[in-house]
Scaffold this motif. Structure first.
Motif, mmCIF file in Angstrom:
data_model
loop_
_atom_site.group_PDB
_atom_site.id
_atom_site.type_symbol
_atom_site.label_atom_id
_atom_site.label_comp_id
_atom_site.label_asym_id
_atom_site.label_seq_id
_atom_site.Cartn_x
_atom_site.Cartn_y
_atom_site.Cartn_z
ATOM 1 N N SER A 181 0.822 -1.201 0.000
ATOM 2 C CA SER A 181 0.000 0.000 0.000
ATOM 3 C C SER A 181 0.863 1.260 0.000
ATOM 4 C CB SER A 181 -0.897 -0.001 1.237
ATOM 5 O OG SER A 181 -0.099 0.149 2.414
ATOM 6 N N ILE A 182 0.197 2.399 -0.144
ATOM 7 C CA ILE A 182 0.904 3.674 -0.066
ATOM 8 C C ILE A 182 1.543 3.832 1.310
ATOM 9 C CG2 ILE A 182 0.634 6.189 -0.151
ATOM 10 C CD1 ILE A 182 -1.676 5.735 -2.125
ATOM 11 N N LYS A 183 0.828 3.423 2.337
ATOM 12 C CA LYS A 183 1.388 3.478 3.692
ATOM 13 C C LYS A 183 2.627 2.592 3.791
ATOM 14 C CE LYS A 183 0.168 2.728 8.572
ATOM 15 N NZ LYS A 183 -0.925 2.303 9.491
ATOM 16 N N ASP A 184 2.561 1.396 3.226
ATOM 17 C CA ASP A 184 3.720 0.505 3.214
ATOM 18 C C ASP A 184 4.894 1.179 2.508
ATOM 19 O OD1 ASP A 184 2.278 -1.631 4.401
ATOM 20 O OD2 ASP A 184 1.630 -2.376 2.442
ATOM 21 N N MET A 185 4.620 1.772 1.362
ATOM 22 C CA MET A 185 5.683 2.388 0.565
ATOM 23 C C MET A 185 6.371 3.509 1.328
ATOM 24 S SD MET A 185 6.502 5.268 -1.405
ATOM 25 C CE MET A 185 4.964 6.012 -1.947
ATOM 26 N N VAL A 186 5.579 4.375 1.956
ATOM 27 C CA VAL A 186 6.169 5.493 2.696
ATOM 28 C C VAL A 186 6.960 4.979 3.891
ATOM 29 C CG1 VAL A 186 5.688 7.591 4.005
ATOM 30 C CG2 VAL A 186 4.372 7.089 1.927
ATOM 31 N N ALA A 187 6.396 4.025 4.615
ATOM 32 C CA ALA A 187 7.101 3.468 5.775
ATOM 33 C C ALA A 187 8.402 2.801 5.352
ATOM 34 C CB ALA A 187 6.205 2.476 6.505
ATOM 35 N N LEU A 188 8.372 2.015 4.282
ATOM 36 C CA LEU A 188 9.584 1.345 3.824
ATOM 37 C C LEU A 188 10.600 2.326 3.273
ATOM 38 C CD1 LEU A 188 8.001 -1.836 2.186
ATOM 39 C CD2 LEU A 188 9.367 -1.721 4.283
ATOM 40 N N SER A 189 10.140 3.440 2.728
ATOM 41 C CA SER A 189 11.069 4.494 2.314
ATOM 42 C C SER A 189 11.833 5.036 3.515
ATOM 43 C CB SER A 189 10.321 5.626 1.608
ATOM 44 O OG SER A 189 9.736 5.186 0.403
ATOM 45 N N GLY A 190 11.239 4.868 4.698
ATOM 46 C CA GLY A 190 11.904 5.261 5.935
ATOM 47 C C GLY A 190 13.142 4.445 6.232
ATOM 48 N N SER A 191 13.423 3.414 5.418
ATOM 49 C CA SER A 191 14.708 2.721 5.537
ATOM 50 C C SER A 191 15.855 3.700 5.327
ATOM 51 C CB SER A 191 14.795 1.589 4.518
ATOM 52 O OG SER A 191 14.759 2.089 3.195
ATOM 53 N N HIS A 192 15.586 4.809 4.648
ATOM 54 C CA HIS A 192 16.597 5.839 4.450
ATOM 55 C C HIS A 192 16.832 6.662 5.709
ATOM 56 C CE1 HIS A 192 16.107 5.787 -0.220
ATOM 57 N NE2 HIS A 192 16.776 4.754 0.244
ATOM 58 N N SER A 193 16.247 6.221 6.809
ATOM 59 C CA SER A 193 16.574 6.811 8.096
ATOM 60 C C SER A 193 18.041 6.592 8.438
ATOM 61 C CB SER A 193 15.698 6.201 9.199
ATOM 62 O OG SER A 193 16.160 6.575 10.476
ATOM 63 N N ILE A 194 18.637 5.529 7.880
ATOM 64 C CA ILE A 194 20.063 5.297 8.061
ATOM 65 C C ILE A 194 20.720 5.170 6.691
ATOM 66 C CG2 ILE A 194 19.925 4.258 10.354
ATOM 67 C CD1 ILE A 194 20.030 1.507 9.059
ATOM 68 N N GLY A 195 21.965 5.595 6.614
ATOM 69 C CA GLY A 195 22.709 5.397 5.381
ATOM 70 C C GLY A 195 23.070 6.680 4.660
ATOM 71 N N ASN A 196 23.682 6.492 3.502
ATOM 72 C CA ASN A 196 24.202 7.599 2.709
ATOM 73 C C ASN A 196 23.822 7.433 1.253
ATOM 74 O OD1 ASN A 196 26.643 6.596 4.753
ATOM 75 N ND2 ASN A 196 26.215 8.783 4.886
ATOM 76 N N GLY A 197 23.924 8.528 0.516
ATOM 77 C CA GLY A 197 23.717 8.507 -0.921
ATOM 78 C C GLY A 197 24.836 9.253 -1.613
ATOM 79 N N ARG A 198 25.033 8.961 -2.890
ATOM 80 C CA ARG A 198 26.128 9.582 -3.651
ATOM 81 C C ARG A 198 25.674 10.884 -4.314
ATOM 82 N NH1 ARG A 198 27.955 6.064 -8.156
ATOM 83 N NH2 ARG A 198 25.751 5.481 -8.275
ATOM 84 N N CYS A 199 26.643 11.749 -4.559
ATOM 85 C CA CYS A 199 26.347 12.972 -5.313
ATOM 86 C C CYS A 199 25.769 12.638 -6.679
ATOM 87 C CB CYS A 199 27.614 13.815 -5.475
ATOM 88 S SG CYS A 199 28.158 14.642 -3.959
ATOM 89 N N PHE A 200 26.189 11.524 -7.262
ATOM 90 C CA PHE A 200 25.654 11.087 -8.551
ATOM 91 C C PHE A 200 24.132 11.051 -8.542
ATOM 92 C CE2 PHE A 200 23.987 7.592 -11.117
ATOM 93 C CZ PHE A 200 24.444 7.941 -12.375
ATOM 94 N N SER A 201 23.569 10.703 -7.380
ATOM 95 C CA SER A 201 22.122 10.526 -7.286
ATOM 96 C C SER A 201 21.347 11.828 -7.171
ATOM 97 C CB SER A 201 21.784 9.635 -6.078
ATOM 98 O OG SER A 201 22.361 8.361 -6.209
ATOM 99 N N ILE A 202 22.035 12.922 -6.874
ATOM 100 C CA ILE A 202 21.312 14.176 -6.649
ATOM 101 C C ILE A 202 21.812 15.342 -7.486
ATOM 102 C CG2 ILE A 202 20.762 13.516 -4.276
ATOM 103 C CD1 ILE A 202 22.879 15.649 -3.398
#
Length: 334
Positions: A181-202
């Motif tokens: 569900s949309i709720k599932d998707m938003v909650a699972l996006s919260g996995s980005h509560s930890i970690g890093n991303g590359r400049c390539f991505s932004i």
């Protein structure tokens, strides 16, 4: 029909002919055959985090990238062979996923204690849970009993996994193909509560959002200045930045950052700025960490249930199919 909508129609068709939801998985699956399995996984996961704090986010991410491609079957872990192009070099995984060696260490420890019993697919599920718990997030009872796939496909991964440039609407469509569900998707996006991303991505967000030659207007100005310094135009695209303000603590800061226009990835920020259906849950989780934790656990359990229904085995080495399976031609049965 737009190209984006056509893409998701094709993905939906592809998934509908190959994905099932297992009813055979259960908690405590290894109680008799490998009673210390979950304890061993957690101990090795803790050791890896003590060596490298980033490993928690890296290992947790493996569940997402494995389960969304033909189910939770450890196909992601298979190295390429002369006859098979696997998933590690797919567009969403190359230069992004890491910490495969942590799974190798867990597998080795389990093989020493109970050889040939615990699947690599279940290791991913257990280690992902432990990564969250050991980072201050919720704990939950995982369902186990998966088999490891006999093959992998870079093409299949490329068909399914979203880009950091994806937006909330595209993510809602994608997750719905897995009955999340949309709720599932938003909650699972919260996995980005930890970690890093590359400049390539932004980099596109900072200097050419949607081909305008301008930065993404939803980025809070001071945060954009910080990102400009981290990722200057023409700079090193491999430099990493934090996905939220507390990158080693699993909490609801990620959602607070989105509300304040301080999301690192475009796919994250649009959950708040673009689609009111996802914004509702971003706001809720930003105010109520307990609600986020509960929804996250529910989403992880649902995602862990996704299976392909294809033949499988218990690999002795997570990076390769057992020799006997190849000799007996099981791989060709795919």
């Amino acid at each position: 029909m737009t190209s984006t909508h056509l893409f998701f129609v094709l993905v939906t068709f592809f998934l509908n002919i190959s994905i099932t939801f297992s009813t055979q998985l259960r908690p405590g699956f290894y109680e008799q055959t490998c009673p210390k399995a979950e304890e061993i996984v957690k101990d090795v996961m803790l050791e890896s985090m003590m060596r490298d704090r980033r490993s928690a986010a890296s290992v947790m991410r493996l569940q997402f990238h494995d389960c969304f491609v033909n189910g939770c079957d450890a196909s992601l872990l298979l190295d390429d062979t002369p006859n098979m192009l696997g998933e590690k070099l797919s567009l969403s995984n190359i230069d992004s996923l890491r910490s495969y060696e942590v799974v190798d260490e867990i597998k080795e420890a389990l093989e020493n204690f109970c050889p040939g019993v615990v699947s690599c697919a279940d290791i991913i599920i257990m280690a992902s849970r432990d990564a969250v718990t050991l980072s201050g997030g919720p704990n939950w009872e995982v369902k186990l009993g998966r088999k490891d796939s006999l093959t992998a496909s870079q093409a299949d991964s490329d068909k399914v996994m979203p880009s950091p440039r994806a937006n909330a609407t595209a993510l809602i469509d994608l997750f719905s193909t897995f009955y999340l569900s949309i709720k599932d998707m938003v909650a699972l996006s919260g996995s980005h509560s930890i970690g890093n991303g590359r400049c390539f991505s932004i980099i596109f967000r900072l200097y050419n959002q949607s081909g305008t030659g301008l930065p993404d207007p939803t980025i809070e100005p001071e945060f954009r200045e910080k990102l400009d310094r981290l990722c200057p135009d023409g700079g090193d695209l491999e430099v990493i930045g934090n996905l939220d303000a507390t990158p080693f603590k699993f909490d609801n800061q990620y959602f607070k950052d989105l509300v304040n226009g301080r999301g690192f990835l475009n796919s994250d920020q649009t959950l708040y700025s673009l689609d009111p259906r996802s914004r509702e849950f971003v706001v809720q989780f930003s105010k109520d960490q307990g609600a986020f934790f509960a929804a996250f656990v529910e989403g992880m359990l649902k995602m862990g249930d996704i299976q392909s229904g294809r033949p499988g085995e218990i690999r002795r080495n997570c990076r390769e199919v057992n020799a006997g399976s190849i000799e007996q031609g099981f791989v060709k049965s795919f």
